[in-house]
Design a protein around this motif. Structure first.
Motif, short mmCIF file in Angstrom:
data_model
loop_
_atom_site.label_atom_id
_atom_site.label_comp_id
_atom_site.label_asym_id
_atom_site.label_seq_id
_atom_site.Cartn_x
_atom_site.Cartn_y
_atom_site.Cartn_z
N LEU A 159 0.81 -1.22 0.00
CA LEU A 159 0.00 0.00 0.00
C LEU A 159 0.84 1.27 0.00
O LEU A 159 0.44 2.28 -0.59
CB LEU A 159 -0.93 0.00 1.22
CG LEU A 159 -1.92 -1.17 1.29
CD1 LEU A 159 -2.68 -1.12 2.61
CD2 LEU A 159 -2.88 -1.13 0.11
N ALA A 160 1.99 1.23 0.65
CA ALA A 160 2.85 2.42 0.73
C ALA A 160 4.25 1.99 1.12
O ALA A 160 4.44 1.01 1.85
CB ALA A 160 2.30 3.42 1.74
N PHE A 161 5.23 2.73 0.62
CA PHE A 161 6.63 2.49 1.00
C PHE A 161 7.40 3.80 0.92
O PHE A 161 7.35 4.50 -0.10
CB PHE A 161 7.28 1.45 0.09
CG PHE A 161 8.75 1.25 0.36
CD1 PHE A 161 9.17 0.84 1.62
CD2 PHE A 161 9.70 1.49 -0.62
CE1 PHE A 161 10.53 0.66 1.89
CE2 PHE A 161 11.05 1.30 -0.37
CZ PHE A 161 11.47 0.88 0.90
N ASP A 162 8.07 4.14 2.00
CA ASP A 162 8.89 5.35 2.05
C ASP A 162 10.35 4.93 1.94
O ASP A 162 10.93 4.41 2.91
CB ASP A 162 8.65 6.09 3.36
CG ASP A 162 9.40 7.42 3.43
OD1 ASP A 162 10.38 7.59 2.66
OD2 ASP A 162 9.03 8.27 4.25
N PRO A 163 10.99 5.12 0.78
CA PRO A 163 12.38 4.70 0.61
C PRO A 163 13.37 5.52 1.42
O PRO A 163 14.55 5.17 1.48
CB PRO A 163 12.62 4.87 -0.90
CG PRO A 163 11.64 5.89 -1.33
CD PRO A 163 10.43 5.72 -0.46
N GLY A 164 12.89 6.59 2.04
CA GLY A 164 13.77 7.37 2.91
C GLY A 164 13.85 6.80 4.31
O GLY A 164 14.92 6.73 4.91
N HIS B 145 16.05 -0.40 -2.78
CA HIS B 145 16.35 0.80 -2.01
C HIS B 145 17.26 0.48 -0.83
O HIS B 145 17.46 1.32 0.05
CB HIS B 145 15.05 1.43 -1.51
CG HIS B 145 14.10 1.79 -2.61
ND1 HIS B 145 14.23 2.95 -3.36
CD2 HIS B 145 13.03 1.13 -3.13
CE1 HIS B 145 13.27 3.00 -4.27
NE2 HIS B 145 12.54 1.90 -4.15
N ARG B 146 17.81 -0.72 -0.83
CA ARG B 146 18.72 -1.21 0.21
C ARG B 146 18.10 -1.21 1.60
O ARG B 146 18.70 -0.82 2.60
CB ARG B 146 20.03 -0.42 0.20
CG ARG B 146 20.88 -0.69 -1.07
CD ARG B 146 21.21 -2.19 -1.15
NE ARG B 146 22.04 -2.52 -2.29
CZ ARG B 146 21.60 -3.02 -3.45
NH1 ARG B 146 20.29 -3.20 -3.62
NH2 ARG B 146 22.42 -3.34 -4.43
N PHE B 147 16.87 -1.70 1.64
CA PHE B 147 16.23 -2.03 2.91
C PHE B 147 15.97 -3.53 2.93
O PHE B 147 15.84 -4.18 1.88
CB PHE B 147 14.92 -1.26 3.09
CG PHE B 147 15.11 0.16 3.55
CD1 PHE B 147 15.30 0.43 4.90
CD2 PHE B 147 15.11 1.21 2.64
CE1 PHE B 147 15.48 1.74 5.32
CE2 PHE B 147 15.30 2.51 3.06
CZ PHE B 147 15.49 2.79 4.40
N HIS C 77 25.38 -8.58 6.81
CA HIS C 77 25.15 -8.09 5.45
C HIS C 77 26.46 -7.63 4.83
O HIS C 77 27.28 -6.98 5.49
CB HIS C 77 24.10 -6.98 5.45
CG HIS C 77 22.71 -7.50 5.64
ND1 HIS C 77 21.95 -8.00 4.61
CD2 HIS C 77 21.96 -7.63 6.76
CE1 HIS C 77 20.79 -8.41 5.07
NE2 HIS C 77 20.76 -8.20 6.38
N ALA C 78 26.65 -8.02 3.56
CA ALA C 78 27.86 -7.68 2.84
C ALA C 78 27.92 -6.18 2.57
O ALA C 78 26.91 -5.46 2.74
CB ALA C 78 27.92 -8.47 1.53
N ASP C 79 29.07 -5.69 2.12
CA ASP C 79 29.18 -4.27 1.82
C ASP C 79 28.54 -3.95 0.48
O ASP C 79 28.14 -4.84 -0.27
CB ASP C 79 30.63 -3.79 1.88
CG ASP C 79 31.53 -4.48 0.85
OD1 ASP C 79 31.09 -4.69 -0.29
OD2 ASP C 79 32.68 -4.80 1.19
N LYS D 172 17.88 -0.62 7.22
CA LYS D 172 18.78 -0.24 6.14
C LYS D 172 19.98 -1.19 6.13
O LYS D 172 20.55 -1.50 7.18
CB LYS D 172 19.26 1.20 6.35
CG LYS D 172 19.99 1.80 5.17
CD LYS D 172 19.04 2.11 4.02
CE LYS D 172 19.74 2.88 2.91
NZ LYS D 172 18.85 3.15 1.76
N VAL D 173 20.36 -1.66 4.95
CA VAL D 173 21.51 -2.56 4.81
C VAL D 173 22.36 -2.08 3.63
O VAL D 173 21.84 -1.53 2.66
CB VAL D 173 21.07 -4.02 4.59
CG1 VAL D 173 20.35 -4.56 5.82
CG2 VAL D 173 20.19 -4.16 3.35
N PRO D 174 23.66 -2.29 3.68
CA PRO D 174 24.50 -1.94 2.52
C PRO D 174 24.25 -2.84 1.34
O PRO D 174 24.39 -2.44 0.18
CB PRO D 174 25.92 -2.08 3.06
CG PRO D 174 25.80 -3.00 4.23
CD PRO D 174 24.46 -2.75 4.82
N SER D 175 23.88 -4.09 1.61
CA SER D 175 23.57 -5.08 0.57
C SER D 175 22.61 -6.09 1.17
O SER D 175 22.68 -6.38 2.37
CB SER D 175 24.85 -5.79 0.11
OG SER D 175 24.53 -6.92 -0.70
#
Length: 440
Positions: free
Chosen positions: A67-72, A94-96, A234-236, A178-181
């Motif tokens: 329904l909604a996603f805030d990539p910030g 978006h690296r989440f 999580h990998a870089d 949030k993850v780098p990869s």
């Protein structure tokens, strides 16, 4: 009516089951009979918490939109029927990533809340309910309630881990991490016995986001307690594996007439699985699909266990007696003539679940899977329950189909609070044979 679509994962009782859509259920509000309904996600519970064979299922998978996603901020809102895989497909570019994910991405968001699922990072992040910001709950009296830690808080905590009994979850708002990869750097650490494992696990938990151990349940003597501990982070950002998985690579169309995963075969497979890992610690980079959701690459893998399907027993017990309890559980399974291939040992963290009936709690959790041998398997599972309850532990309802009311009450002493908040229209076969049996 459908047999396959509304079956649970164990397939212990295959029968036609009726279901209606959430829209149809909403049209019936005001005329629903007591205990006549139960929400149903994807049927990935191993037992009867997802069934109401005296009533009608509500097919939540009919409503599975994001329904909604805030990539910030990483806040995502989805309907209850959206799968965790659906969420990852939206979030990963978006690296989440999900803060908590089980061994399959096929679980629905509603099912993840209702069973307050856990993953390989409970020691770091707690369970799924710890990351739910709010949810919308439809009660059978027609009320549509927003539930959170601040609003309708009592119903919010009852719904997390509440097995679908507080009403129909319409949507869920979740904060991702949030993850780098999305992919991971894995550390495979082979250990030779339980003493080595319990020496390792505290250090590994402090150093890594994820950890889970596989134990060779059939190893005895000086080999008893050997296994492999898989830790990961999580990998870089330079990791360039493709992010989105493809469909299953292998499917099992039929169940063999016998159990191919018998003790003789599993002893050989377990030995191979242990020896293929080099002694010491091996570091590798793995795709997120292979580390978290490898099982999704195997279509209908439960058929490998023969026509009666698999059974699973998962328990959690205090850390102070974890080594002795784990040994007793493994020995009991061997003594009852049952072999487990996917034997997993987790270190749970100190974060308490937010739900009234959350299964995850501080301590260690052991999961064993067996080919269903009928009454012999029931006797084993009852014996495992007794060991766990004796040391102050709990048995997971989502993996159960025969837990006694006594074992349930010992595992979840707050069940009467959930019963007081249960939507009168909702019931499950599990709730009838445990909680409601205690009420009579």
């Amino acid at each position: 009516m459908s047999i396959d679509k509304f079956e649970h994962w164990w397939r212990t009782e295959k029968r036609p089951r009726g279901a209606i859509s959430p829209d149809d259920y909403e049209d019936r509000l005001g005329t629903v009979a007591p205990m006549a309904y139960l929400p149903f996600g994807n049927g990935l519970s191993y037992g009867d918490v997802c069934h109401n064979d005296r009533g009608t299922l509500i097919d939540s998978a009919k409503h599975g939109r994001i329904l909604a996603f805030d990539p910030g901020t990483g806040v995502i809102t989805c309907e209850a029927g959206a799968t965790l895989g659906d969420i990852l497909v939206k979030a990963i570019p978006h690296r989440f990533f999900l803060p908590v994910t089980p061994g399959t991405g096929l679980v629905t968001a509603g099912g993840a809340v209702a069973n307050d699922i856990h993953g390989r990072n409970h020691h770091a992040r707690g369970s799924f309910g710890n990351h739910v910001r709010r949810l919308t709950l439809l009660r059978s009296d027609g009320e549509r309630l927003t539930c959170s830690a601040e609003e309708n808080a009592e119903l919010f905590t009852a719904t997390i881990g509440g097995m679908g009994l507080t009403g129909l979850i319409l949507d869920v708002e979740l904060r991702l991490m949030k993850v780098p990869s999305p992919h991971v750097q894995q550390h495979a650490i082979r250990f030779e016995n339980f003493a080595d494992y319990f020496t390792l696990i505290d250090r590994v938990g402090e150093e890594h986001e994820y950890s889970v151990a596989w134990i060779d349940q059939l190893a005895t003597g000086r080999r008893a307690g050997r296994g492999v501990l898989w830790a990961a982070d999580h990998a870089d950002a330079s990791c360039e594996y493709p992010d989105i998985p493809k469909g299953p690579k292998v499917a099992f169309p039929l169940s063999p007439p016998f159990n191919p995963l018998n003790s003789v075969m599993l002893k050989a497979l377990n030995g191979f699985r242990f020896r293929r890992e080099r002694p010491g610690e091996t570091v590798s980079t793995e795709t997120w699909t292979s580390y978290f959701h490898a099982i999704d690459r195997l279509g209908a893998w439960h058929r490998l266990y023969g026509r009666q399907g698999p059974c699973q027993h998962q328990s959690v017990y205090p850390a102070e007696n974890a080594k002795q309890t784990t040994i007793r559980l493994l020995e009991t399974a061997r003594r009852h003539g049952h072999a487990s291939f996917l034997t997993a040992l987790h270190r749970f963290g100190d974060a308490a679940g937010r739900g009234l009936l959350s299964f995850p709690r501080p301590g260690f959790s052991l999961t064993m899977d067996f080919a269903n041998q009928g009454e012999a398997t029931v006797r084993l599972l009852d014996a495992l329950d007794r060991i766990v309850i004796e040391v102050g532990g709990a048995v997971n309802p989502s993996k159960d189909f025969r837990m006694s009311p006594t074992a349930f009450e010992a595992s979840f002493p707050s069940w009467r609070k959930l019963e007081a908040l249960r939507d009168p229209a909702m019931a499950s076969d599990f709730w009838r044979r445990t909680a409601l049996a205690l009420n009579n």
